[in-house]
Design a protein around this motif. Structure first.
Motif, mmCIF file in Angstrom:
data_model
loop_
_atom_site.group_PDB
_atom_site.id
_atom_site.type_symbol
_atom_site.label_atom_id
_atom_site.label_comp_id
_atom_site.label_asym_id
_atom_site.label_seq_id
_atom_site.Cartn_x
_atom_site.Cartn_y
_atom_site.Cartn_z
ATOM 1 N N LYS A 284 0.841 -1.200 0.000
ATOM 2 C CA LYS A 284 0.000 0.000 0.000
ATOM 3 C C LYS A 284 0.879 1.254 0.000
ATOM 4 O O LYS A 284 1.896 1.308 0.694
ATOM 5 C CB LYS A 284 -0.920 0.029 1.221
ATOM 6 C CG LYS A 284 -1.910 -1.109 1.251
ATOM 7 C CD LYS A 284 -2.926 -0.977 0.144
ATOM 8 C CE LYS A 284 -4.003 -2.037 0.262
ATOM 9 N NZ LYS A 284 -5.002 -1.900 -0.778
ATOM 10 N N SER B 259 0.856 5.857 -1.132
ATOM 11 C CA SER B 259 0.148 7.032 -1.618
ATOM 12 C C SER B 259 1.123 7.911 -2.389
ATOM 13 O O SER B 259 2.319 7.952 -2.095
ATOM 14 C CB SER B 259 -0.515 7.812 -0.480
ATOM 15 O OG SER B 259 0.450 8.416 0.335
ATOM 16 N N LEU C 43 1.454 11.853 -3.776
ATOM 17 C CA LEU C 43 0.944 13.205 -3.590
ATOM 18 C C LEU C 43 1.543 14.116 -4.648
ATOM 19 O O LEU C 43 2.750 14.087 -4.882
ATOM 20 C CB LEU C 43 1.326 13.712 -2.193
ATOM 21 C CG LEU C 43 0.941 15.146 -1.832
ATOM 22 C CD1 LEU C 43 -0.563 15.262 -1.646
ATOM 23 C CD2 LEU C 43 1.663 15.572 -0.564
ATOM 24 N N GLN D 195 -4.015 13.433 -3.626
ATOM 25 C CA GLN D 195 -3.368 12.262 -3.051
ATOM 26 C C GLN D 195 -4.022 11.016 -3.652
ATOM 27 O O GLN D 195 -5.235 10.836 -3.531
ATOM 28 C CB GLN D 195 -3.516 12.252 -1.527
ATOM 29 C CG GLN D 195 -2.779 11.127 -0.879
ATOM 30 C CD GLN D 195 -2.878 11.134 0.623
ATOM 31 O OE1 GLN D 195 -2.352 10.242 1.253
ATOM 32 N NE2 GLN D 195 -3.533 12.099 1.231
ATOM 33 N N LYS E 112 -4.145 6.997 -3.616
ATOM 34 C CA LYS E 112 -3.820 5.871 -2.745
ATOM 35 C C LYS E 112 -4.130 4.574 -3.469
ATOM 36 O O LYS E 112 -5.100 4.490 -4.234
ATOM 37 C CB LYS E 112 -4.634 5.941 -1.454
ATOM 38 C CG LYS E 112 -4.314 7.150 -0.613
ATOM 39 C CD LYS E 112 -5.100 7.133 0.675
ATOM 40 C CE LYS E 112 -4.754 8.344 1.528
ATOM 41 N NZ LYS E 112 -5.349 8.265 2.858
ATOM 42 N N THR F 151 -8.202 4.961 -4.250
ATOM 43 C CA THR F 151 -8.905 6.184 -3.853
ATOM 44 C C THR F 151 -8.070 7.391 -4.260
ATOM 45 O O THR F 151 -6.846 7.311 -4.362
ATOM 46 C CB THR F 151 -9.183 6.264 -2.329
ATOM 47 O OG1 THR F 151 -7.956 6.128 -1.629
ATOM 48 C CG2 THR F 151 -10.157 5.196 -1.873
ATOM 49 N N ILE F 152 -8.761 8.519 -4.478
ATOM 50 C CA ILE F 152 -8.100 9.784 -4.773
ATOM 51 C C ILE F 152 -8.762 10.845 -3.906
ATOM 52 O O ILE F 152 -9.994 10.909 -3.838
ATOM 53 C CB ILE F 152 -8.197 10.175 -6.260
ATOM 54 C CG1 ILE F 152 -7.544 9.103 -7.143
ATOM 55 C CG2 ILE F 152 -7.543 11.548 -6.511
ATOM 56 C CD1 ILE F 152 -7.687 9.361 -8.635
ATOM 57 N N TYR F 153 -7.922 11.661 -3.274
ATOM 58 C CA TYR F 153 -8.406 12.756 -2.429
ATOM 59 C C TYR F 153 -7.847 14.071 -2.948
ATOM 60 O O TYR F 153 -6.751 14.125 -3.489
ATOM 61 C CB TYR F 153 -7.913 12.586 -0.985
ATOM 62 C CG TYR F 153 -8.580 11.476 -0.233
ATOM 63 C CD1 TYR F 153 -9.661 11.740 0.614
ATOM 64 C CD2 TYR F 153 -8.127 10.172 -0.319
ATOM 65 C CE1 TYR F 153 -10.279 10.721 1.319
ATOM 66 C CE2 TYR F 153 -8.734 9.144 0.373
ATOM 67 C CZ TYR F 153 -9.807 9.437 1.203
ATOM 68 O OH TYR F 153 -10.418 8.427 1.889
ATOM 69 N N GLN G 44 -12.881 13.074 -0.719
ATOM 70 C CA GLN G 44 -12.610 11.879 -1.514
ATOM 71 C C GLN G 44 -13.276 12.035 -2.864
ATOM 72 O O GLN G 44 -14.480 12.235 -2.972
ATOM 73 C CB GLN G 44 -13.117 10.622 -0.806
ATOM 74 C CG GLN G 44 -12.753 9.365 -1.568
ATOM 75 C CD GLN G 44 -13.083 8.092 -0.836
ATOM 76 O OE1 GLN G 44 -13.319 8.098 0.374
ATOM 77 N NE2 GLN G 44 -13.100 6.989 -1.554
#
Length: 125
Positions: free
Chosen positions: A65, A67, A69, A79, A81, A116-118, A123
């Motif tokens: 896992k 991330s 940025l 970000q 992930k 996921t994308i933030y 989110q």
């Protein structure tokens, strides 16, 4: 793997500024962040050149896992992930090698499959 929205790809291609930051964690949860400069996107996600991964490689072998940025010229942060796999052949690897400087080893392409994308606390994916 999730599809990367067009707005994120536009921010990446047209507005991104500077290096990206790749964050991983050791098996016991200690975070590790590095600057990465050879990064791109492909239909499968985002690829990062594994030029000199040491702690990062050990972390990802134990816990895939991660991330990624990046920031835009307007100072909007994104970000991404997901889970990383390493490729040593094929189109993603070839794209990484094409983006990589010839003097860098490019041992493998670290492929971040998007989960996921933030943007900030929001989110998006």
């Amino acid at each position: 793997m999730k599809t990367i929205p067009e707005a994120i790809l536009k921010a990446w291609d047209e507005e991104r500024e500077g290096f990206c930051i790749l964050t991983t964690a050791t098996p016991d949860g200690e975070p590790n962040a590095i600057y990465v400069g050879i990064v791109g996107h492909c239909p499968e996600g985002f690829f990062i050149a594994n030029n000199y991964f040491h702690k990062t490689l050990a972390n990802l072998e134990a816990n895939p896992k991660a991330s990624l940025l990046f920031i835009t010229k307007e100072r909007k942060a994104y970000q991404i992930k997901g889970t990383i796999s390493f490729l040593t052949e094929g189109p993603v690897y070839d794209a990484m090698k094409a983006a990589n400087k010839p003097e860098y080893p490019g041992h493998s392409a670290a492929l971040l499959s998007v989960e996921t994308i933030y943007s900030g606390a929001e989110q998006l994916v």
